[in-house]
Design a protein around this motif. Structure first.
Motif, PDB file in Angstrom:
ATOM      1  N   UNK A 173       1.512 -15.436   1.963  1.00 55.33           N
ATOM      2  CA  UNK A 173       0.690 -14.404   2.585  1.00 55.33           C
ATOM      3  C   UNK A 173      -0.699 -14.951   2.830  1.00 55.33           C
ATOM      4  N   UNK A 174      -1.404 -14.351   3.734  1.00 55.56           N
ATOM      5  CA  UNK A 174      -2.740 -14.824   4.076  1.00 55.56           C
ATOM      6  C   UNK A 174      -3.800 -14.321   3.114  1.00 55.56           C
ATOM      7  N   UNK A 175      -3.538 -13.214   2.412  1.00 53.63           N
ATOM      8  CA  UNK A 175      -4.612 -12.614   1.638  1.00 53.63           C
ATOM      9  C   UNK A 175      -4.244 -12.363   0.172  1.00 53.63           C
ATOM     10  N   UNK A 176      -3.189 -11.663  -0.086  1.00 53.52           N
ATOM     11  CA  UNK A 176      -2.896 -11.237  -1.445  1.00 53.52           C
ATOM     12  C   UNK A 176      -1.460 -11.528  -1.822  1.00 53.52           C
ATOM     13  N   UNK A 177      -1.199 -11.556  -3.114  1.00 57.50           N
ATOM     14  CA  UNK A 177       0.197 -11.735  -3.544  1.00 57.50           C
ATOM     15  C   UNK A 177       1.066 -10.622  -2.964  1.00 57.50           C
ATOM     16  N   UNK A 178       2.316 -10.960  -2.682  1.00 61.77           N
ATOM     17  CA  UNK A 178       3.185  -9.979  -2.039  1.00 61.77           C
ATOM     18  C   UNK A 178       4.110  -9.263  -3.019  1.00 61.77           C
ATOM     19  N   UNK A 179       3.907  -9.454  -4.319  1.00 63.59           N
ATOM     20  CA  UNK A 179       4.750  -8.771  -5.292  1.00 63.59           C
ATOM     21  C   UNK A 179       4.606  -7.256  -5.148  1.00 63.59           C
ATOM     22  N   UNK A 180       5.711  -6.592  -5.412  1.00 67.40           N
ATOM     23  CA  UNK A 180       5.727  -5.133  -5.399  1.00 67.40           C
ATOM     24  C   UNK A 180       6.437  -4.631  -6.645  1.00 67.40           C
ATOM     25  N   UNK A 181       6.013  -3.479  -7.094  1.00 72.86           N
ATOM     26  CA  UNK A 181       6.704  -2.809  -8.189  1.00 72.86           C
ATOM     27  C   UNK A 181       7.922  -2.109  -7.610  1.00 72.86           C
ATOM     28  N   UNK A 182       9.023  -2.087  -8.352  1.00 76.73           N
ATOM     29  CA  UNK A 182      10.210  -1.387  -7.868  1.00 76.73           C
ATOM     30  C   UNK A 182      10.014   0.125  -8.033  1.00 76.73           C
ATOM     31  N   UNK A 207      -3.717   3.779  -6.874  1.00 76.60           N
ATOM     32  CA  UNK A 207      -2.862   2.629  -6.601  1.00 76.60           C
ATOM     33  C   UNK A 207      -2.622   1.853  -7.890  1.00 76.60           C
ATOM     34  N   UNK A 208      -1.487   1.171  -7.944  1.00 72.67           N
ATOM     35  CA  UNK A 208      -1.194   0.346  -9.118  1.00 72.67           C
ATOM     36  C   UNK A 208      -1.694  -1.083  -8.895  1.00 72.67           C
ATOM     37  N   UNK A 209      -1.411  -1.966  -9.829  1.00 69.57           N
ATOM     38  CA  UNK A 209      -1.896  -3.349  -9.769  1.00 69.57           C
ATOM     39  C   UNK A 209      -1.334  -4.136  -8.583  1.00 69.57           C
ATOM     40  N   UNK A 210      -0.281  -3.651  -7.957  1.00 68.42           N
ATOM     41  CA  UNK A 210       0.275  -4.282  -6.756  1.00 68.42           C
ATOM     42  C   UNK A 210      -0.180  -3.583  -5.481  1.00 68.42           C
ATOM     43  N   UNK A 211      -1.225  -2.767  -5.595  1.00 68.58           N
ATOM     44  CA  UNK A 211      -1.825  -2.050  -4.470  1.00 68.58           C
ATOM     45  C   UNK A 211      -0.890  -1.024  -3.852  1.00 68.58           C
ATOM     46  N   UNK A 212       0.049  -0.516  -4.628  1.00 62.99           N
ATOM     47  CA  UNK A 212       1.003   0.478  -4.141  1.00 62.99           C
ATOM     48  C   UNK A 212       0.572   1.874  -4.573  1.00 62.99           C
ATOM     49  N   UNK A 213       0.844   2.835  -3.728  1.00 69.45           N
ATOM     50  CA  UNK A 213       0.452   4.221  -3.987  1.00 69.45           C
ATOM     51  C   UNK A 213       1.332   4.819  -5.084  1.00 69.45           C
ATOM     52  N   UNK A 214       0.661   5.348  -6.103  1.00 70.79           N
ATOM     53  CA  UNK A 214       1.352   6.017  -7.198  1.00 70.79           C
ATOM     54  C   UNK A 214       1.052   7.522  -7.161  1.00 70.79           C
TER      55      UNK A 214
END
Length: 164
Positions: free
Chosen positions: A8-17, A49-56
């Motif tokens: 990725x160009x900017x951030x890690x692409x990991x996601x929480x399931x 958002x969580x540590x993977x920048x996902x909406x919680x």
């Protein structure tokens, strides 16, 4: 949060399931309880958002502005994806992964919050569904609950101010 990966160009692409997202939602429900009504009473967009920048967590103001038909599908998305940002579709990893995301005020504001510092940035999101631009002021605050790190995002639409 790690530096940009080669994929990725900017951030890690990991996601929480989705199972992890659900557990995080439950944790926030226990933590905030009746305070959720406060988030519904404000005219600002509120996201957690969580540590993977996902909406919680999100309030109804955000669900009305999102491009997603079913608000339940917003959980686990990243903010740019939910708002229909044209740059979130460039790379398969989504929001935060294109070269344009290096300049995004929303992403720049999220990083400090996930590192236990407040952030404040302006952001312009060009939406893919109708080429409409959103001008936003994004304020972030860190939140730690039982060694889990989150970011609270308070977002104000400043489009009318920018047009003057």
């Amino acid at each position: 949060m790690k530096a940009a990966s080669s994929k990725t160009k900017r951030f890690p692409d990991q996601r929480s399931d989705q199972k992890t997202i659900y557990r995080q939602q439950q944790m926030l429900d226990k933590y905030f309880g009746p305070l959720k009504q406060v988030f519904e009473s404000v005219s600002e967009i509120v996201l957690i958002i969580n540590h993977n920048r996902q909406i919680v967590f999100f309030n109804s103001v955000f669900s009305c502005l999102s491009v997603v038909d079913d608000p339940d599908n917003l959980h686990g998305m990243r903010p740019g994806e939910a708002l229909g940002c044209v740059n979130s579709a460039i790379h398969p990893s989504g929001c935060g992964s294109s070269e344009f995301c290096t300049q995004c005020g929303a992403v720049k504001s999220m990083l400090p919050a996930l590192r236990n510092k407040a952030g404040l940035q302006e952001c312009r999101i060009l939406r893919s569904n109708n080429s409409e631009a959103l001008d936003l002021l994004v304020r972030t605050t860190p939140l730690e609950i039982r060694n889990h790190f989150f970011g609270i995002m308070a977002i104000t639409d400043i489009s009318h101010e920018k047009r003057r």
